[in-house]
Motif scaffolding. Structure first.
Motif, PDB file in Angstrom:
ATOM      1  N   ILE A  19       0.846  -1.206   0.000  1.00 21.65           N
ATOM      2  CA  ILE A  19       0.000   0.000   0.000  1.00 21.65           C
ATOM      3  C   ILE A  19       0.875   1.248   0.000  1.00 21.65           C
ATOM      4  N   ILE A  20       1.921   1.248   0.810  1.00 25.12           N
ATOM      5  CA  ILE A  20       2.855   2.378   0.840  1.00 25.12           C
ATOM      6  C   ILE A  20       3.463   2.585  -0.539  1.00 25.12           C
ATOM      7  N   SER A  21       3.858   1.507  -1.194  1.00 23.21           N
ATOM      8  CA  SER A  21       4.434   1.615  -2.541  1.00 23.21           C
ATOM      9  C   SER A  21       3.429   2.185  -3.531  1.00 23.21           C
ATOM     10  N   PRO A  30      -9.735   3.984  -1.345  1.00 25.70           N
ATOM     11  CA  PRO A  30      -9.621   2.630  -0.803  1.00 25.70           C
ATOM     12  C   PRO A  30      -9.995   1.557  -1.830  1.00 25.70           C
ATOM     13  N   THR A  31     -10.984   1.843  -2.661  1.00 32.13           N
ATOM     14  CA  THR A  31     -11.385   0.892  -3.697  1.00 32.13           C
ATOM     15  C   THR A  31     -10.254   0.661  -4.693  1.00 32.13           C
ATOM     16  N   ALA A  32      -9.613   1.729  -5.117  1.00 28.22           N
ATOM     17  CA  ALA A  32      -8.499   1.619  -6.065  1.00 28.22           C
ATOM     18  C   ALA A  32      -7.330   0.846  -5.445  1.00 28.22           C
ATOM     19  N   ILE A  33      -7.091   1.076  -4.172  1.00 30.19           N
ATOM     20  CA  ILE A  33      -6.027   0.342  -3.481  1.00 30.19           C
ATOM     21  C   ILE A  33      -6.391  -1.147  -3.419  1.00 30.19           C
ATOM     22  N   ARG A  41     -12.097  -5.917   0.647  1.00 30.12           N
ATOM     23  CA  ARG A  41     -12.010  -4.460   0.827  1.00 30.12           C
ATOM     24  C   ARG A  41     -11.901  -4.138   2.319  1.00 30.12           C
ATOM     25  N   GLN A  42     -12.592  -4.894   3.148  1.00 31.09           N
ATOM     26  CA  GLN A  42     -12.567  -4.688   4.597  1.00 31.09           C
ATOM     27  C   GLN A  42     -11.160  -4.923   5.155  1.00 31.09           C
ATOM     28  N   THR A  43     -10.474  -5.944   4.671  1.00 28.23           N
ATOM     29  CA  THR A  43      -9.101  -6.223   5.116  1.00 28.23           C
ATOM     30  C   THR A  43      -8.174  -5.087   4.719  1.00 28.23           C
ATOM     31  N   ILE A  44      -8.304  -4.609   3.497  1.00 29.62           N
ATOM     32  CA  ILE A  44      -7.467  -3.508   3.018  1.00 29.62           C
ATOM     33  C   ILE A  44      -7.770  -2.237   3.808  1.00 29.62           C
TER      34      ILE A  44
END
Length: 107
Positions: A19-21, A30-33, A41-44
């Motif tokens: 995610i940092i990268s 958040p969806t794009a990540i 999506r909940q985990t992310i």
């Protein structure tokens, strides 16, 4: 006083490092990540929350969307910790390079 999560525990997780990268290149929703992972999506979102609590990422509201971006100041604690080790290894590699050059010149 609110206790902040440990930044080193935050970056220990491979998903959070990814995610940092991703955020180092651009701000993302958040969806794009989450589209870059095989996780829910909940985990992310939980990973993003941890990174936000550590101030490694910041959120920014744009209309209805929330965008997350890398917070360079939040990375400073990590960089400050790593810097002495980087210098140590740079010095060791410089010594090795000089030794190799010296050895080459004797041939």
């Amino acid at each position: 006083m609110k206790l902040r999560r440990d930044v080193f525990q935050a970056i220990a997780d491979p998903s959070r490092r990814m995610i940092i990268s991703l955020l180092s290149a651009q701000a993302m929703t958040p969806t794009a990540i989450a589209e870059n992972f095989n996780s829910s999506r909940q985990t992310i979102s939980k990973h993003i929350q941890i990174l936000t609590e550590c101030e490694i990422v910041k959120q920014e509201q744009k209309g209805r969307e929330i965008y997350y971006r890398l917070n360079p100041n939040g990375m400073k604690e990590i960089a400050d910790f790593i810097e002495p080790f980087r210098q140590m290894w740079d010095n060791r590699f410089d010594k090795l390079e000089n030794l190799m050059k010296k050895h080459q010149s004797k041939k």
